[in-house]
Structure formats: structure tokens, C-alpha cells
Design an enzyme around this catalytic site. Structure first.
Site, short mmCIF file in Angstrom:
data_model
loop_
_atom_site.label_atom_id
_atom_site.label_comp_id
_atom_site.label_asym_id
_atom_site.label_seq_id
_atom_site.Cartn_x
_atom_site.Cartn_y
_atom_site.Cartn_z
N ASN A 105 29.91 -37.87 38.64
CA ASN A 105 30.05 -39.27 38.23
C ASN A 105 31.51 -39.64 37.96
O ASN A 105 31.90 -40.80 38.12
CB ASN A 105 29.16 -39.55 37.01
CG ASN A 105 27.69 -39.67 37.44
OD1 ASN A 105 27.37 -39.49 38.63
ND2 ASN A 105 26.81 -39.99 36.51
N ALA A 165 26.39 -27.65 53.93
CA ALA A 165 27.23 -26.76 53.11
C ALA A 165 28.67 -27.25 53.07
O ALA A 165 29.43 -27.04 54.02
CB ALA A 165 27.14 -25.34 53.65
N GLU A 179 23.50 -40.63 50.80
CA GLU A 179 23.03 -39.58 49.89
C GLU A 179 23.09 -40.10 48.44
O GLU A 179 22.17 -39.90 47.65
CB GLU A 179 23.87 -38.31 50.02
CG GLU A 179 23.32 -37.19 49.13
CD GLU A 179 24.20 -35.96 49.03
OE1 GLU A 179 25.36 -36.01 49.46
OE2 GLU A 179 23.72 -34.95 48.50
N GLN A 216 12.62 -37.78 22.85
CA GLN A 216 12.65 -37.97 21.38
C GLN A 216 11.34 -38.60 20.89
O GLN A 216 10.80 -38.22 19.86
CB GLN A 216 13.85 -38.86 21.02
CG GLN A 216 14.11 -39.00 19.54
CD GLN A 216 14.68 -37.71 18.92
OE1 GLN A 216 15.13 -36.82 19.63
NE2 GLN A 216 14.60 -37.61 17.61
N GLY A 234 8.57 -36.30 20.10
CA GLY A 234 8.72 -35.32 19.03
C GLY A 234 8.79 -33.92 19.60
O GLY A 234 9.32 -33.70 20.70
N GLY A 239 35.67 -22.06 45.22
CA GLY A 239 36.94 -22.57 44.68
C GLY A 239 37.08 -24.07 44.73
O GLY A 239 38.08 -24.61 44.22
N ARG A 275 -0.56 -41.09 20.21
CA ARG A 275 -0.09 -40.20 19.14
C ARG A 275 -0.05 -40.97 17.81
O ARG A 275 0.54 -42.05 17.73
CB ARG A 275 1.32 -39.70 19.48
CG ARG A 275 1.96 -38.86 18.40
CD ARG A 275 1.32 -37.50 18.29
NE ARG A 275 1.95 -36.66 17.29
CZ ARG A 275 1.47 -35.49 16.90
NH1 ARG A 275 0.34 -35.02 17.43
NH2 ARG A 275 2.09 -34.78 15.99
#
Ligand code: FAD
Length: 260
Positions: free
Chosen positions: A245, A3, A121, A215, A218, A8, A147
């Protein structure tokens, strides 16, 4: 759980206000944390506490708070865009007595301990980014082959092939850099800067790959029953947690230009 973040302050860890006041045999902790992964189900929480208000970066310590300690409560499980299998919560500390035996490392050494472990990490976030993007790309390659549109598998459109070619290349190039960082970590040689590069780049690539794979699905890509939709939800946070980032680029920029 670990933690650090508070309502804030997140990126600016020096702004942490959760305080530890010296008492006989330990510390009295007051304050609150938010966005804590495993905040609900953890039995043991490593809490970043300001134990010396005048100590600057030497004023922080890691105190281990356990489930059941008087004054330690958890807030609600926060509702998130993605990562629904993992809980994220608020934590509250109201005069919690933490004995000296529960100081992790040294009093005043908390910031240094965080700085030395955050690169790992960040590297794990980068590795996760590649694994998830890899899985989504493999799934998408299979999807485009089955597809059919305009009488042919969508994989036969040049656009689809170019998309898949670009995504496959971006992932391979990214993997090479992250693999190098993993090897450096194995040699105890991973720099804070290279971990930051791996984290920001791999998570941007992950989000690009997932978005473009969605995308190619579809409308089905927008349906949660398709893995690509869940990957889309789960990927976004990767650019934010573990240090945003933008903060990664600050670390890299500082290394190039110097601290300002
Ligand atoms: C799902 C989830 C899980 C999390 N798990 C944990 C956890 O287990 N433990 C924990 O301690 N925290 C955890 N966090 C918190 C996370 O690490 C922070 O949200 C993150 O570090 C950003 O802090 P912030 O939210 O306060 O954003 P802010 O610091 O307020 O940033 C807001 C924006 O300002 C930008 N910004 C800030 N400073 C600068 C700067 N110097 N230059 C340029 N841009 C800047 C940021 O990049 C961002 O775009 C988690 C968050 C989420 C959402």
C-alpha cells in the site's frame, strides 16, 4: 504462477537479478524467486528475467518456464499467517534452458507488460477486499442479533449499532469507487493511479472492517472455528501483495506532485 519477487527485491522490481543469458535458440536462466503464489502446484510459471543487464527498464523479459524443464526446482511450501488454501513457494533456476518459443510478448518488453497488467491485478484485489468484508459484516450482523449480554442481544447496544453503521457506510462508499474502476476497466480506461487508489483504500477498509467485526464477536472472534477469525488471518496480506500500500501511495503521490 507469475514470478516477479526475489529474496532480495520485491517492491523495487528494477532490482531483479534472475538473469537470462542469450544462447543458441533461447535463454539460459539462473536465479531464484520467492513468495510465489501457486509456486508448488503450477505447471507453467511466467518468470520475470533480466535479459539485458545494461537495458534499464527495457532489460526485462517474461519467459515461460514449464514443470519438468531441467534445472527448474521448487523449494518448500512456505508457512504463512493466513491464506492456507493457497500455496506460496520459492523457485530456483539453475541453468534452465528456455527456448525462444517461450518468450511471452517481446524480448525487453517485460517491464511494460507488467505495468500494463498490474492495474487489473490491483483491481481484483480491491474487489476481493469488498467481497470478503461484505461477507464478514453480514455474518457479524447475524451474530450480534443472537448473542445476548446483560439480558439483551448485543445488537441492541448503541455502540454495536454505531459500529455496524460505520462499517456498512465505509463499505458502501468504497464499493462505489471500486465499481467505478471496474466500469473504467470495462472501457479500457482504468488508470494506473485509480487502480492504486482502489487497491490501497479497499484493503485498508477490509482490514478495519474485519478487525472491528472480530471485536464484536468477543472471544469467539479469536477462535478459528469462526469465519471472522479466518478472515482476520487472510486479510492482512492484502495490504502487502500486488504492490504494497505504500507503493500504491507512491504511484498516486507521483501523479500529484511529479516524479522525484
Ligand atoms: C502470500 C504472498 C503471496 C505472494 N504472491 C506473489 C506472486 O504470486 N508473485 C510475486 O512475484 N510476488 C508475490 N508476493 C510478493 C509480494 O508481492 C511482495 O512481498 C511485495 O511486493 C513486497 O515486497 P517485499 O516483500 O520485498 O517487501 P519490501 O519491498 O522489502 O518492502 C518492505 C517495506 O518497505 C516498504 N517500502 C519499500 N519501498 C518503499 C518506498 N519506495 N516507499 C515507501 N515504502 C517502501 C514496503 O511498503 C514495506 O512496508 C507474494 C507475497 C506474499 C506474502
Amino acid at each position: 504462477a507469475i514470478a516477479m519477487t526475489e529474496p532480495g527485491t520485491g517492491s523495487d522490481l528494477r532490482g531483479i537479478r534472475t538473469s537470462g543469458t542469450r544462447v543458441d535458440g533461447g535463454w539460459r536462466v539462473n536465479g531464484s524467486k520467492t513468495f510465489i503464489t501457486n509456486g508448488i502446484q503450477s505447471d507453467l510459471v511466467i518468470v520475470v528475467v533480466r535479459t539485458d543487464p545494461a537495458g534499464g527498464s527495457q532489460g526485462f523479459s517474461l519467459l515461460v518456464v514449464e514443470r519438468g524443464m531441467t534445472g527448474f526446482t521448487r523449494g518448500r511450501k512456505l508457512a504463512k499467517i493466513g491464506l492456507h488454501a493457497q500455496d506460496t513457494a520459492e523457485l530456483f533456476f539453475d541453468d534452465v534452458f528456455v527456448p525462444d518459443t517461450h518468450v511471452l510478448g517481446t524480448v525487453g518488453g517485460g517491464f511494460g507488460q507488467l505495468v500494463s497488467h498490474l492495474p487489473l491485478e490491483r483491481l481484483s484485489i480491491a474487489a476481493h477486499a469488498i467481497a470478503l468484508a461484505d461477507a464478514v459484516l453480514a455474518d457479524t450482523i447475524a451474530y450480534t442479533q443472537q448473542r445476548v449480554a446483560f439480558g439483551q442481544p448485543i445488537a441492541d447496544f448503541q455502540n454495536t449499532r454505531f459500529e455496524l453503521a460505520e462499517l456498512s457506510t465505509e463499505l458502501d462508499v468504497t464499493r462505489a469507487f471500486v465499481d467505478r474502476a471496474v466500469l473504467a476497466h470495462g472501457e479500457n480506461d482504468l488508470t494506473v493511479v485509480d487502480a492504486a487508489k482502489a487497491k490501497w483504500w479497499a484493503t485498508e477498509v477490509q482490514n478495519r472492517v474485519v478487525d472491528r467485526c472480530l471485536q464484536l464477536h468477543g472471544g469467539y472472534g479469536y477462535m478459528l472455528e469462526y469465519p471472522v477469525a479466518r478472515a482476520f488471518q487472510d486479510s492482512r496480506i492484502q495490504k502487502i501483495f500486488g504492490g504494497t500500500n505504500e507503493i500504491m501511495k507512491q504511484i498516486i503521490g507521483r501523479d500529484i506532485i511529479g516524479r522525484k
